[in-house]
Design a protein around this motif. Structure first.
Motif, PDB file in Angstrom:
ATOM      1  N   ALA A   1      31.863  52.479  30.561  1.00 48.33           N
ATOM      2  CA  ALA A   1      31.822  52.145  31.987  1.00 48.33           C
ATOM      3  C   ALA A   1      31.563  50.658  32.163  1.00 48.33           C
ATOM      4  CB  ALA A   1      30.731  52.954  32.696  1.00 48.33           C
ATOM      5  N   GLY A   2      32.022  50.126  33.271  1.00 53.75           N
ATOM      6  CA  GLY A   2      31.773  48.734  33.621  1.00 53.75           C
ATOM      7  C   GLY A   2      31.988  48.540  35.107  1.00 53.75           C
ATOM      8  N   ILE A   3      31.361  47.520  35.661  1.00 57.54           N
ATOM      9  CA  ILE A   3      31.516  47.222  37.084  1.00 57.54           C
ATOM     10  C   ILE A   3      32.522  46.088  37.236  1.00 57.54           C
ATOM     11  CG2 ILE A   3      30.349  46.702  39.258  1.00 57.54           C
ATOM     12  CD1 ILE A   3      29.291  49.199  37.916  1.00 57.54           C
ATOM     13  N   ARG A   4      33.671  46.400  37.814  1.00 56.18           N
ATOM     14  CA  ARG A   4      34.691  45.379  38.035  1.00 56.18           C
ATOM     15  C   ARG A   4      34.250  44.442  39.159  1.00 56.18           C
ATOM     16  NH1 ARG A   4      37.373  50.282  38.618  1.00 56.18           N
ATOM     17  NH2 ARG A   4      38.629  50.973  36.835  1.00 56.18           N
ATOM     18  N   PRO A   5      34.442  43.145  39.010  1.00 56.76           N
ATOM     19  CA  PRO A   5      34.125  42.218  40.096  1.00 56.76           C
ATOM     20  C   PRO A   5      35.314  42.091  41.046  1.00 56.76           C
ATOM     21  CG  PRO A   5      34.720  40.984  38.130  1.00 56.76           C
ATOM     22  CD  PRO A   5      34.831  42.443  37.767  1.00 56.76           C
ATOM     23  N   ALA A   6      35.201  42.653  42.215  1.00 55.58           N
ATOM     24  CA  ALA A   6      36.312  42.650  43.170  1.00 55.58           C
ATOM     25  C   ALA A   6      35.880  42.004  44.481  1.00 55.58           C
ATOM     26  CB  ALA A   6      36.792  44.074  43.427  1.00 55.58           C
ATOM     27  N   SER A   7      36.784  41.283  45.107  1.00 53.88           N
ATOM     28  CA  SER A   7      36.511  40.682  46.414  1.00 53.88           C
ATOM     29  C   SER A   7      36.998  41.618  47.511  1.00 53.88           C
ATOM     30  CB  SER A   7      37.220  39.334  46.543  1.00 53.88           C
ATOM     31  OG  SER A   7      38.629  39.516  46.491  1.00 53.88           O
ATOM     32  N   LYS A   8      36.554  41.379  48.724  1.00 52.81           N
ATOM     33  CA  LYS A   8      36.904  42.292  49.808  1.00 52.81           C
ATOM     34  C   LYS A   8      38.392  42.215  50.157  1.00 52.81           C
ATOM     35  CE  LYS A   8      35.721  39.265  53.727  1.00 52.81           C
ATOM     36  NZ  LYS A   8      34.892  39.142  54.950  1.00 52.81           N
ATOM     37  N   ASP A   9      39.048  41.061  49.865  1.00 54.20           N
ATOM     38  CA  ASP A   9      40.477  40.957  50.136  1.00 54.20           C
ATOM     39  C   ASP A   9      41.321  41.101  48.870  1.00 54.20           C
ATOM     40  OD1 ASP A   9      39.971  38.567  48.868  1.00 54.20           O
ATOM     41  OD2 ASP A   9      40.502  37.288  50.572  1.00 54.20           O
ATOM     42  N   ARG A  10      40.671  41.501  47.772  1.00 47.52           N
ATOM     43  CA  ARG A  10      41.340  41.788  46.500  1.00 47.52           C
ATOM     44  C   ARG A  10      42.024  40.567  45.883  1.00 47.52           C
ATOM     45  NH1 ARG A  10      43.949  47.885  47.196  1.00 47.52           N
ATOM     46  NH2 ARG A  10      42.026  48.894  47.893  1.00 47.52           N
ATOM     47  N   LYS A  11      41.534  39.414  46.212  1.00 49.15           N
ATOM     48  CA  LYS A  11      42.024  38.178  45.598  1.00 49.15           C
ATOM     49  C   LYS A  11      40.871  37.534  44.833  1.00 49.15           C
ATOM     50  CE  LYS A  11      46.212  37.870  47.631  1.00 49.15           C
ATOM     51  NZ  LYS A  11      46.152  38.977  48.582  1.00 49.15           N
ATOM     52  N   PRO A  12      41.195  36.746  43.804  1.00 49.59           N
ATOM     53  CA  PRO A  12      40.138  36.052  43.068  1.00 49.59           C
ATOM     54  C   PRO A  12      39.332  35.131  43.973  1.00 49.59           C
ATOM     55  CG  PRO A  12      42.211  35.934  41.874  1.00 49.59           C
ATOM     56  CD  PRO A  12      42.533  36.495  43.228  1.00 49.59           C
ATOM     57  N   MET A  13      38.116  34.825  43.549  1.00 52.92           N
ATOM     58  CA  MET A  13      37.245  33.894  44.262  1.00 52.92           C
ATOM     59  C   MET A  13      36.951  32.729  43.335  1.00 52.92           C
ATOM     60  SD  MET A  13      34.647  36.360  46.408  1.00 52.92           S
ATOM     61  CE  MET A  13      33.975  37.214  45.002  1.00 52.92           C
ATOM     62  N   LEU A  14      37.621  31.627  43.597  1.00 55.09           N
ATOM     63  CA  LEU A  14      37.481  30.452  42.755  1.00 55.09           C
ATOM     64  C   LEU A  14      37.133  29.252  43.616  1.00 55.09           C
ATOM     65  CD1 LEU A  14      39.980  32.210  41.392  1.00 55.09           C
ATOM     66  CD2 LEU A  14      40.070  30.239  39.909  1.00 55.09           C
ATOM     67  N   GLY A  15      36.490  28.274  42.976  1.00 48.96           N
ATOM     68  CA  GLY A  15      36.322  27.019  43.684  1.00 48.96           C
ATOM     69  C   GLY A  15      34.994  26.344  43.454  1.00 48.96           C
ATOM     70  N   ARG A  16      34.790  25.332  44.254  1.00 51.24           N
ATOM     71  CA  ARG A  16      33.635  24.448  44.187  1.00 51.24           C
ATOM     72  C   ARG A  16      32.587  24.905  45.193  1.00 51.24           C
ATOM     73  NH1 ARG A  16      36.328  19.634  45.375  1.00 51.24           N
ATOM     74  NH2 ARG A  16      36.608  19.039  43.203  1.00 51.24           N
ATOM     75  N   HIS A  17      31.338  24.837  44.803  1.00 51.10           N
ATOM     76  CA  HIS A  17      30.256  25.218  45.714  1.00 51.10           C
ATOM     77  C   HIS A  17      30.311  24.334  46.963  1.00 51.10           C
ATOM     78  CE1 HIS A  17      26.142  25.735  47.240  1.00 51.10           C
ATOM     79  NE2 HIS A  17      26.158  26.899  46.602  1.00 51.10           N
ATOM     80  N   PRO A  18      30.078  24.904  48.147  1.00 50.16           N
ATOM     81  CA  PRO A  18      30.186  24.125  49.385  1.00 50.16           C
ATOM     82  C   PRO A  18      29.177  22.993  49.499  1.00 50.16           C
ATOM     83  CG  PRO A  18      29.257  26.296  49.813  1.00 50.16           C
ATOM     84  CD  PRO A  18      29.757  26.317  48.413  1.00 50.16           C
TER      85      PRO A  18
END
Length: 356
Positions: free
Chosen positions: A282-299
């Motif tokens: 078993a494992g917990i998949r990391p998923a976003s609410k819109d099913r797209k990756p979450m990438l980037g620079r901290h605000p």
């Protein structure tokens, strides 16, 4: 001073690390083995969503980058990682057959969906309405990939097997420092572990628990992957991986009896031969609410970066999007808005935790 600190070494962390290597960047990885989703992943690379016969998000672009990426790693690590294998989708009705043919007529799907239906692929898997074959698919052995790449980094003295303590991270104007290690930037590739990260846990990461069975069957003798109510993936030596469950509520990383029963019952309806359950993962998949990756620079902290939210398609997505993130970090090349974590900027400032 190093160029990067990388936190986490699942599929995301490997893709980030390998892309940094190719650019001759100096880095160190922190890995505590707390996240298992990459290790228990089915490992299938498949551009088609087989429930609706549609192309997965940016699948053509991801395929062009992912397969050469893994084959290059295979050569570098001198370990077998890439296994080309066809997937056969079992049809349940004439309507599904028609939907398959309609999808196969579309330009982006025609190279993947074979219009010559197959009456039978295996005597143990009966089907009244035949099977459709998906081309250019296969399996990445994530167990071997992760273990071999960890060993490689260990030999290169580029990995530390310990839990990352956020409280000890010092953020400076143009660098970060952690336990005596200085680097220009830090990239967090923590999967569902991001929920504990005080810098990025404001992001709407939704855990999706996936469970698999490993079965043993001498009778099955299956060489192809089959998709029906469950996937069956041959592992060799009469072993098969069967999965997967998708549970948005259960965040316990351990295998559950409910998932075991669900998968076992579905498998029993799919195949008509004996099998024995020999393992469950078993494992917990990391998923976003819109099913797209979450990438980037901290605000707020410009030398902190996040690479996360790959869901169930990390094998296919991680090589290309990790490259895009490093282009942002190194050359300020902006990310596509659909994957940039800035799309969640409407979250109030109070939801951006301050670093104490």
């Amino acid at each position: 001073m190093l160029d990067y600190i990388v936190v986490g070494l699942g599929l995301s962390g490997i893709a980030i690390s390998r892309n940094l290597e190719k650019r001759n960047k100096q880095f160190v990885v922190f890995e505590d083995s707390s996240q298992k989703s990459s290790l228990v992943a089915g490992g299938l690379f498949n551009p088609v969503i087989l429930k609706r016969f549609t192309l997965a998000w940016n699948a053509n672009e991801h395929m062009k980058i992912a397969i050469p990426f893994y084959k290059e790693l295979e050569a570098k690590l001198q370990a077998k990682i890439v296994y080309p294998i066809d997937i056969y989708r079992k049809f349940f009705s004439a309507e599904e057959q028609n939907n398959w043919f309609e999808a196969a007529d579309k330009p982006l799907l025609s190279e993947y969906l074979d219009t010559d239906l197959v009456k039978e692929i295996n005597a143990c898997i009966p089907s009244e309405f035949s099977f459709g074959r998906v081309r250019q698919t296969g399996v990445i052995d994530t167990d071997v990939l992760i273990s071999e790449y960890r060993n490689y980094l260990k030999n290169e003295d580029k990995i530390k097997f310990e839990r990352f303590n956020y409280n000890e991270l010092q953020i400076n104007e143009d660098s970060v420092s952690y336990k005596g290690i200085s680097a220009r930037k830090i990239i967090f590739c923590e999967g569902f572990g991001m929920q504990h990260n005080p810098f990025f846990n404001y992001l709407p990461l939704r855990g999706n628990k996936g469970e698999y069975l490993t079965i043993y069957s001498e009778e099955l003798q299956l060489e192809e992957a089959v998709k029906s109510s469950v996937f069956i993936i041959p592992l060799g030596n009469n072993l098969y991986k069967v999965g997967a469950t998708y549970n948005n509520q259960d965040k316990d990383p351990h295998p559950s009896e409910e998932a075991k029963e669900e998968l076992e019952n579905k498998l029993a309806k799919l195949i008509n031969c004996k099998f024995e359950i020999v393992d469950q993962s078993a494992g917990i998949r990391p998923a976003s609410k819109d099913r797209k990756p979450m990438l980037g620079r901290h605000p707020e902290y410009k030398n902190l970066y996040c690479c996360n939210g790959f869901g169930s398609r990390g094998v296919l997505i991680s090589p290309s999007v990790s490259e895009q993130l490093i282009e942002l970090a190194e050359n300020d090349v902006q990310l596509p808005s659909e994957i940039d974590l800035q799309r969640f900027s409407k979250l109030t400032r109070s939801e951006h935790p301050k670093h104490s």
